[in-house]
Design a protein around this motif. Structure first.
Motif, mmCIF file in Angstrom:
data_model
loop_
_atom_site.group_PDB
_atom_site.id
_atom_site.type_symbol
_atom_site.label_atom_id
_atom_site.label_comp_id
_atom_site.label_asym_id
_atom_site.label_seq_id
_atom_site.Cartn_x
_atom_site.Cartn_y
_atom_site.Cartn_z
ATOM 1 N N GLY A 71 40.051 33.197 38.635
ATOM 2 C CA GLY A 71 41.390 33.027 39.185
ATOM 3 C C GLY A 71 42.498 33.595 38.318
ATOM 4 N N ARG A 72 42.178 33.934 37.061
ATOM 5 C CA ARG A 72 43.212 34.474 36.167
ATOM 6 C C ARG A 72 42.882 35.881 35.687
ATOM 7 N NH1 ARG A 72 44.032 32.058 31.276
ATOM 8 N NH2 ARG A 72 41.834 31.439 31.119
ATOM 9 N N PHE A 73 41.594 36.163 35.509
ATOM 10 C CA PHE A 73 41.170 37.459 34.981
ATOM 11 C C PHE A 73 40.485 38.264 36.081
ATOM 12 C CE2 PHE A 73 40.410 35.819 30.351
ATOM 13 C CZ PHE A 73 41.729 35.378 30.313
ATOM 14 N N THR A 74 40.643 39.580 35.989
ATOM 15 C CA THR A 74 39.976 40.475 36.928
ATOM 16 C C THR A 74 39.334 41.617 36.162
ATOM 17 O OG1 THR A 74 41.599 39.968 38.655
ATOM 18 C CG2 THR A 74 40.226 41.932 38.966
ATOM 19 N N ILE A 75 38.040 41.779 36.363
ATOM 20 C CA ILE A 75 37.325 42.886 35.733
ATOM 21 C C ILE A 75 37.189 44.020 36.736
ATOM 22 C CG2 ILE A 75 35.033 42.012 36.367
ATOM 23 C CD1 ILE A 75 34.010 43.051 33.660
ATOM 24 N N SER A 76 37.317 45.243 36.241
ATOM 25 C CA SER A 76 37.168 46.401 37.114
ATOM 26 C C SER A 76 36.618 47.564 36.298
ATOM 27 C CB SER A 76 38.501 46.781 37.760
ATOM 28 O OG SER A 76 39.451 47.133 36.776
ATOM 29 N N TYR A 132 32.287 35.777 36.544
ATOM 30 C CA TYR A 132 33.286 35.336 35.586
ATOM 31 C C TYR A 132 32.903 33.994 34.986
ATOM 32 C CZ TYR A 132 36.356 38.786 37.800
ATOM 33 O OH TYR A 132 36.901 39.950 38.286
ATOM 34 N N ALA A 133 33.326 33.797 33.756
ATOM 35 C CA ALA A 133 33.253 32.470 33.174
ATOM 36 C C ALA A 133 34.211 31.577 33.952
ATOM 37 C CB ALA A 133 33.652 32.516 31.701
ATOM 38 N N ALA A 166 33.605 38.051 31.515
ATOM 39 C CA ALA A 166 33.417 38.638 32.836
ATOM 40 C C ALA A 166 32.471 39.817 32.720
ATOM 41 C CB ALA A 166 34.743 39.095 33.426
ATOM 42 N N ALA A 167 31.755 40.092 33.802
ATOM 43 C CA ALA A 167 30.832 41.216 33.824
ATOM 44 C C ALA A 167 30.876 41.873 35.188
ATOM 45 C CB ALA A 167 29.411 40.777 33.495
ATOM 46 N N ILE A 168 30.558 43.156 35.194
ATOM 47 C CA ILE A 168 30.511 43.902 36.447
ATOM 48 C C ILE A 168 29.241 44.740 36.450
ATOM 49 C CG2 ILE A 168 31.983 45.752 35.485
ATOM 50 C CD1 ILE A 168 33.104 46.064 38.378
ATOM 51 N N ARG A 169 28.481 44.617 37.522
ATOM 52 C CA ARG A 169 27.227 45.345 37.630
ATOM 53 C C ARG A 169 27.442 46.715 38.252
ATOM 54 N NH1 ARG A 169 26.122 40.136 37.444
ATOM 55 N NH2 ARG A 169 24.235 39.452 36.390
ATOM 56 N N SER A 170 26.415 47.513 38.203
ATOM 57 C CA SER A 170 26.543 48.893 38.674
ATOM 58 C C SER A 170 26.935 48.949 40.143
ATOM 59 C CB SER A 170 25.228 49.650 38.456
ATOM 60 O OG SER A 170 24.163 48.996 39.111
ATOM 61 N N GLY A 171 26.520 47.967 40.915
ATOM 62 C CA GLY A 171 26.859 47.956 42.338
ATOM 63 C C GLY A 171 28.235 47.379 42.629
ATOM 64 N N GLY A 172 28.905 46.915 41.570
ATOM 65 C CA GLY A 172 30.243 46.376 41.750
ATOM 66 C C GLY A 172 30.322 44.863 41.767
ATOM 67 N N LEU A 202 39.974 44.806 31.911
ATOM 68 C CA LEU A 202 40.075 43.371 32.125
ATOM 69 C C LEU A 202 41.558 43.030 32.228
ATOM 70 C CD1 LEU A 202 38.456 40.699 32.364
ATOM 71 C CD2 LEU A 202 38.970 40.329 29.937
ATOM 72 N N GLN A 203 41.982 42.713 33.432
ATOM 73 C CA GLN A 203 43.357 42.272 33.641
ATOM 74 C C GLN A 203 43.396 40.770 33.424
ATOM 75 O OE1 GLN A 203 46.235 44.055 34.391
ATOM 76 N NE2 GLN A 203 47.263 42.085 34.072
ATOM 77 N N MET A 204 44.203 40.354 32.474
ATOM 78 C CA MET A 204 44.281 38.937 32.133
ATOM 79 C C MET A 204 45.687 38.436 32.430
ATOM 80 S SD MET A 204 42.105 38.814 28.583
ATOM 81 C CE MET A 204 43.314 39.693 27.626
ATOM 82 N N ASN A 205 45.776 37.493 33.341
ATOM 83 C CA ASN A 205 47.055 36.898 33.718
ATOM 84 C C ASN A 205 47.074 35.422 33.336
ATOM 85 O OD1 ASN A 205 47.799 39.383 34.926
ATOM 86 N ND2 ASN A 205 46.872 38.757 36.874
ATOM 87 N N SER A 206 48.260 34.876 33.314
ATOM 88 C CA SER A 206 48.430 33.447 33.006
ATOM 89 C C SER A 206 47.673 33.058 31.743
ATOM 90 C CB SER A 206 47.942 32.596 34.194
ATOM 91 O OG SER A 206 48.635 32.926 35.376
ATOM 92 N N LEU A 207 47.873 33.831 30.723
ATOM 93 C CA LEU A 207 47.128 33.599 29.493
ATOM 94 C C LEU A 207 47.498 32.280 28.849
ATOM 95 C CD1 LEU A 207 47.163 37.228 28.174
ATOM 96 C CD2 LEU A 207 45.111 35.834 28.432
#
Length: 119
Positions: free
Chosen positions: A65-70, A59-60, A49-55, A80-85
């Motif tokens: 649906g399972r991971f959230t980058i912030s 995601y791969a 996952a990646a997040i750009r400067s503008g937000g 990186l919040q990883m759920n349902s691993l």
């Protein structure tokens, strides 16, 4: 000196969750993007996952649906919040920062944090 320190890895059962953190220090350039990559034994490093400067985030397919980058800009920290691993998520997870000044680009990596998922 740019320093990226990952934390939050560990052993978790399948279906469980982990939250990875990447604390960046020594940044003296404009950050274009920050990202999480992973590398499993015998496999190439891949973007998670990646997040750009503008937000803007991307995601791969395996992470959607399972991971959230912030990112907390005030703390220069990425998460990186990883759920349902799943067992196939097991890998060393690396933090990456890409940025630039007027004269050059910058590309830095952390040392990684191990994620192990038991079935």
């Amino acid at each position: 000196q740019v320093r990226l320190v990952e934390s939050g890895g560990g052993l978790v059962q399948a279906g469980g969750s982990l939250r990875l953190s990447c604390a960046a220090s020594g940044i003296t350039f404009s950050i274009d993007s920050m990202g999480w990559y992973r590398q499993a034994p015998g496999k190439q490093r891949e973007l998670v996952a990646a997040i750009r400067s503008g937000g803007t985030t991307n995601y791969a397919d395996s992470a959607k649906g399972r991971f959230t980058i912030s990112r907390d800009n005030a703390k220069n920290t990425m998460y990186l919040q990883m759920n349902s691993l799943k067992p196939e998520d097991a890998a060393v997870y690396y933090c990456n920062v890409y940025g630039r000044t007027w004269s050059r680009t910058y590309d830095y990596w952390g040392r990684g944090t191990q994620v192990t998922v038991s079935s």
